[in-house]
Design a protein around this motif. Structure first.
Motif, PDB file in Angstrom:
ATOM      1  N   GLU A 299       0.850  -1.189   0.000  1.00  0.00           N
ATOM      2  CA  GLU A 299       0.000   0.000   0.000  1.00  0.00           C
ATOM      3  C   GLU A 299       0.889   1.243   0.000  1.00  0.00           C
ATOM      4  O   GLU A 299       1.953   1.261   0.627  1.00  0.00           O
ATOM      5  CB  GLU A 299      -0.919   0.030   1.214  1.00  0.00           C
ATOM      6  CG  GLU A 299      -2.080  -0.927   1.127  1.00  0.00           C
ATOM      7  CD  GLU A 299      -3.040  -0.745   2.284  1.00  0.00           C
ATOM      8  OE1 GLU A 299      -4.086  -1.397   2.294  1.00  0.00           O
ATOM      9  OE2 GLU A 299      -2.730   0.051   3.196  1.00  0.00           O
ATOM     10  N   THR A 300       0.451   2.268  -0.708  1.00  0.00           N
ATOM     11  CA  THR A 300       1.253   3.486  -0.793  1.00  0.00           C
ATOM     12  C   THR A 300       0.855   4.457   0.310  1.00  0.00           C
ATOM     13  O   THR A 300      -0.292   4.482   0.769  1.00  0.00           O
ATOM     14  CB  THR A 300       1.069   4.174  -2.146  1.00  0.00           C
ATOM     15  OG1 THR A 300      -0.310   4.530  -2.314  1.00  0.00           O
ATOM     16  CG2 THR A 300       1.507   3.281  -3.280  1.00  0.00           C
ATOM     17  N   LEU A 301       1.822   5.237   0.743  1.00  0.00           N
ATOM     18  CA  LEU A 301       1.572   6.343   1.658  1.00  0.00           C
ATOM     19  C   LEU A 301       2.535   7.469   1.309  1.00  0.00           C
ATOM     20  O   LEU A 301       3.495   7.260   0.546  1.00  0.00           O
ATOM     21  CB  LEU A 301       1.755   5.920   3.118  1.00  0.00           C
ATOM     22  CG  LEU A 301       3.186   5.649   3.613  1.00  0.00           C
ATOM     23  CD1 LEU A 301       3.255   5.867   5.112  1.00  0.00           C
ATOM     24  CD2 LEU A 301       3.606   4.229   3.292  1.00  0.00           C
ATOM     25  N   ASN A 302       2.270   8.641   1.844  1.00  0.00           N
ATOM     26  CA  ASN A 302       3.077   9.818   1.543  1.00  0.00           C
ATOM     27  C   ASN A 302       3.727  10.361   2.806  1.00  0.00           C
ATOM     28  O   ASN A 302       3.129  10.352   3.886  1.00  0.00           O
ATOM     29  CB  ASN A 302       2.222  10.929   0.912  1.00  0.00           C
ATOM     30  CG  ASN A 302       1.681  10.535  -0.445  1.00  0.00           C
ATOM     31  OD1 ASN A 302       2.333   9.806  -1.184  1.00  0.00           O
ATOM     32  ND2 ASN A 302       0.488  11.009  -0.774  1.00  0.00           N
ATOM     33  N   ALA A 303       4.959  10.820   2.642  1.00  0.00           N
ATOM     34  CA  ALA A 303       5.651  11.568   3.697  1.00  0.00           C
ATOM     35  C   ALA A 303       5.943  12.961   3.151  1.00  0.00           C
ATOM     36  O   ALA A 303       6.479  13.100   2.056  1.00  0.00           O
ATOM     37  CB  ALA A 303       6.947  10.867   4.107  1.00  0.00           C
ATOM     38  N   LYS A 304       5.574  13.985   3.924  1.00  0.00           N
ATOM     39  CA  LYS A 304       5.711  15.360   3.455  1.00  0.00           C
ATOM     40  C   LYS A 304       6.685  16.138   4.334  1.00  0.00           C
ATOM     41  O   LYS A 304       6.659  16.011   5.556  1.00  0.00           O
ATOM     42  CB  LYS A 304       4.351  16.076   3.447  1.00  0.00           C
ATOM     43  CG  LYS A 304       3.352  15.490   2.455  1.00  0.00           C
ATOM     44  CD  LYS A 304       2.059  16.287   2.426  1.00  0.00           C
ATOM     45  CE  LYS A 304       1.089  15.726   1.401  1.00  0.00           C
ATOM     46  NZ  LYS A 304      -0.172  16.514   1.338  1.00  0.00           N
ATOM     47  N   VAL A 305       7.537  16.919   3.664  1.00  0.00           N
ATOM     48  CA  VAL A 305       8.422  17.865   4.333  1.00  0.00           C
ATOM     49  C   VAL A 305       7.965  19.259   3.919  1.00  0.00           C
ATOM     50  O   VAL A 305       7.989  19.599   2.733  1.00  0.00           O
ATOM     51  CB  VAL A 305       9.897  17.635   3.949  1.00  0.00           C
ATOM     52  CG1 VAL A 305      10.781  18.657   4.649  1.00  0.00           C
ATOM     53  CG2 VAL A 305      10.331  16.222   4.313  1.00  0.00           C
ATOM     54  N   LYS A 306       7.552  20.056   4.902  1.00  0.00           N
ATOM     55  CA  LYS A 306       6.962  21.366   4.602  1.00  0.00           C
ATOM     56  C   LYS A 306       7.781  22.466   5.274  1.00  0.00           C
ATOM     57  O   LYS A 306       8.055  22.422   6.461  1.00  0.00           O
ATOM     58  CB  LYS A 306       5.514  21.413   5.091  1.00  0.00           C
ATOM     59  CG  LYS A 306       4.788  22.716   4.786  1.00  0.00           C
ATOM     60  CD  LYS A 306       3.414  22.734   5.424  1.00  0.00           C
ATOM     61  CE  LYS A 306       2.504  21.672   4.840  1.00  0.00           C
ATOM     62  NZ  LYS A 306       1.124  21.779   5.399  1.00  0.00           N
ATOM     63  N   ILE A 307       8.196  23.458   4.452  1.00  0.00           N
ATOM     64  CA  ILE A 307       8.860  24.662   4.963  1.00  0.00           C
ATOM     65  C   ILE A 307       7.903  25.837   4.760  1.00  0.00           C
ATOM     66  O   ILE A 307       7.495  26.124   3.626  1.00  0.00           O
ATOM     67  CB  ILE A 307      10.191  24.931   4.235  1.00  0.00           C
ATOM     68  CG1 ILE A 307      11.167  23.770   4.445  1.00  0.00           C
ATOM     69  CG2 ILE A 307      10.809  26.232   4.717  1.00  0.00           C
ATOM     70  CD1 ILE A 307      11.691  23.646   5.834  1.00  0.00           C
ATOM     71  N   SER A 308       7.558  26.524   5.830  1.00  0.00           N
ATOM     72  CA  SER A 308       6.660  27.677   5.765  1.00  0.00           C
ATOM     73  C   SER A 308       7.366  28.898   6.334  1.00  0.00           C
ATOM     74  O   SER A 308       8.269  28.774   7.162  1.00  0.00           O
ATOM     75  CB  SER A 308       5.374  27.404   6.546  1.00  0.00           C
ATOM     76  OG  SER A 308       4.734  26.229   6.098  1.00  0.00           O
TER      77      SER A 308
END
Length: 573
Positions: A299-308
């Protein structure tokens, strides 16, 4: 006017613009653009020139050059044909209008500038008229700089405003910008001039904002910014009046220039500077998040790196996550939600990783850090993310351990007799000095040519690009279709496994979710990747067979044929 852009996808030095023979340069600038293509972000350095032809005919824009990694790159010359000027019907109508008084109050249409009469006729003989000289305190350009002493890479704004005393009429002119050397520039484009009024030193002025820029200094020390200029159409009152006692005016063009600016750029301090400083200057925050915490294998999943935050988003790289080797991870897709204002660039940049776990287990993703320099406090700041944990609840185990069991020996009252005796012949030849002894002694020497042969075979295999591609494709097909192969002969189970394997392959390779797995969307994405129609049609036919198998009888031969076609389609894709 003509606009020419020279763009390059790497940082370079010593950019040399062409000799624009036959053109006058009205505006020049340098900026950084980000192109988002299928989630891949490409950064372009763009050198822009706005030109005005000075003569008719066929003109040539010569080659430009730039140095990148000690190599010179050049553009090809471009030919431009300049024809006669287009006649303006409005001017013809204006020449027929007898009313030529200053401030006549006619509706201005596309000329929303107080004091400028668009129907005014220019006087042919002005030798008898007394025309006052336009002084620098009556018409001038001011530059409002947000900060005179910024840090390197800190965002600063410059707003250029045109001041015209209310006794003069004017309309929108052509702005000529300097070349902002040692700066990366972002411009807020102004299409139409908006006029406001302001009192200054007891005099009434009409004020227009003609250009707004956000600059990121790239060089420390004293840096000069050349002045900006405007070719301004004006109507200047004379000493004569018409029969209605209105002041007659003369139309002319004036070149108005501002003053040069000098900025003192501070270098970033060395005290407290992290060894892996990212180059970010501003105020930022870091966040990492998983789309799911518990998944099943494949199963696929996502990992997010967010710079704000706010700062020089276009001049630093995003931090990268470090994944366990047991996870299959694809290159991140970048999404930018940025806005440019006079306070700088602000918004969010997100890198999204697609992950496909293969085995059951718990997989920690270590914390990452992101450092930046805050010009408000004059200190370096390090932001750290939380550690992430992926829990794969179902699936095969990557490495199965051997369970040790203690075997209890039972002491029997009677033992079996030995059926084999450890006897040796009396005339046995000793091993030392025998033929076998010397053969074993020579064995390492015999292994040398075997090792050389194996090394050459391995080199040939590595250089066989087509063969390696085929082998990788076969392994890929085996991975996604292994469940289907195990269920050959069981129609419902086989086609469910085959459909799930094809869907997992498409989700992993096309980076889409299950909700997007329609035939039209699949065809659109594959055509964007220049896949030919034949394998696309074969793939869609296989998916249709998987759906029809639930309601139609299928034989063992049909299932074997569909499995073989699925392997071939995955290999081709």
């Amino acid at each position: 006017h003509l606009r020419v852009d020279f763009s390059i996808n790497k940082n370079g030095d010593n950019f040399s613009a062409p000799n624009f023979d036959g053109f006058s340069i009205l505006e020049r600038g340098q900026s950084v653009q980000h192109i988002n293509k299928n989630g891949k972000i490409t950064q372009l350095i763009v050198f822009t020139f706005v030109l005005e032809p000075t003569r008719k005919g066929k003109l040539t824009i010569g080659e430009a050059s730039i140095e990148v990694d000690n190599k010179i790159y050049k553009t090809k010359p471009i030919s431009v044909t300049v024809t006669d000027a287009v006649q303006n019907p409005q001017n013809q109508t204006a020449n027929a209008n007898p009313l030529r008084g200053f401030g006549s109050g006619f509706p201005f249409g596309n000329f929303p500038f107080p004091g400028f009469d668009p129907f005014e006729e220019e006087e042919e003989d002005i030798s008898d008229y007394e025309i006052p000289e336009v002084t620098s305190d009556e018409v001038f350009i001011s530059a409002e700089v947000s900060k005179q002493n910024p840090y390197l890479n800190e965002a600063i704004s410059i707003v250029y405003k045109l001041y015209v005393q209310d006794k003069y009429g004017f309309r929108q002119g052509v702005t000529t910008s300097p070349e902002f050397r040692n700066f990366v520039m972002e411009e807020e484009h102004i299409r139409d001039w908006k006029v406001s009024e302001r009192m200054l030193n007891g005099k009434k002025y009409r004020v227009v904002t003609i250009k707004q820029l956000v600059l990121f200094p790239q060089k420390s020390g004293k840096v000069n910014i050349e002045p900006i200029s405007v070719k301004l159409p004006m109507q200047i009152p004379t000493n004569k009046t018409d029969r209605f006692r209105r002041r007659l005016v003369v139309s002319t063009e004036k070149n108005i220039s501002g003053e040069a600016q000098v900025l003192d750029i501070k270098d970033l301090p060395q005290e407290g500077k992290p060894a892996n400083f990212s180059g970010a200057v501003g105020s930022f925050s870091l966040e990492t998040v998983l789309s799911k915490k518990e998944v099943k294998a494949d199963e696929t999943l996502n990992a997010k790196v967010k710079i704000s935050g706010k700062g020089n988003f276009n001049l630093f790289e995003m931090p990268k996550l470090n994944f366990p080797s047991a996870l299959e991870v694809y290159d991140p897709e970048q999404q930018q939600e940025l806005t440019t204002s006079l306070s700088g660039i602000q918004g969010t940049v997100t890198n999204t990783y697609t992950i496909v776990p293969q085995y059951k287990g718990k997989y920690p993703i270590p914390s990452i850090s992101f450092n930046y320099f805050n010009p408000e406090t004059g200190k370096y700041v390090t932001e750290a993310s939380n550690e992430l944990l992926i829990d794969v609840t179902e699936g095969a185990i990557a490495q199965q351990g051997v369970q040790k069991q203690d075997v209890q020996s039972q002491v029997a009252a009677f033992r079996f007799l030995k059926l084999k005796a450890d006897l040796s012949p009396v005339n046995a030849v000793p091993f030392f000095g025998s033929i076998a002894f010397y053969l074993w002694w020579l064995l390492p020497l015999l292994l040398i040519p075997a090792g050389i042969f194996y090394w050459k075979w391995h080199e040939a295999r590595v250089s066989d690009v087509q063969g390696n591609r085929i082998r990788r494709a076969n392994r890929l097909a085996k991975k996604y279709l292994s469940a289907a192969k195990k269920n050959l002969g069981q129609k419902d189970t086989f086609y469910e496994a085959l459909e799930r394997g094809l869907h997992n392959y498409l989700k992993a390779k096309l980076h889409i979710e299950t909700s997007e797995l329609s035939k039209e969307r699949i065809r659109e994405l594959l055509e964007e990747k220049s896949v030919q129609n034949e394998p696309i049609d074969a793939l869609l036919k296989l998916l249709a067979n998987c759906e029809m198998a639930r309601y139609s009888p299928y034989t063992q031969a049909d299932m074997q044929n569909d499995y073989q076609k699925a392997s071939e389609v995955i290999a081709i894709l």
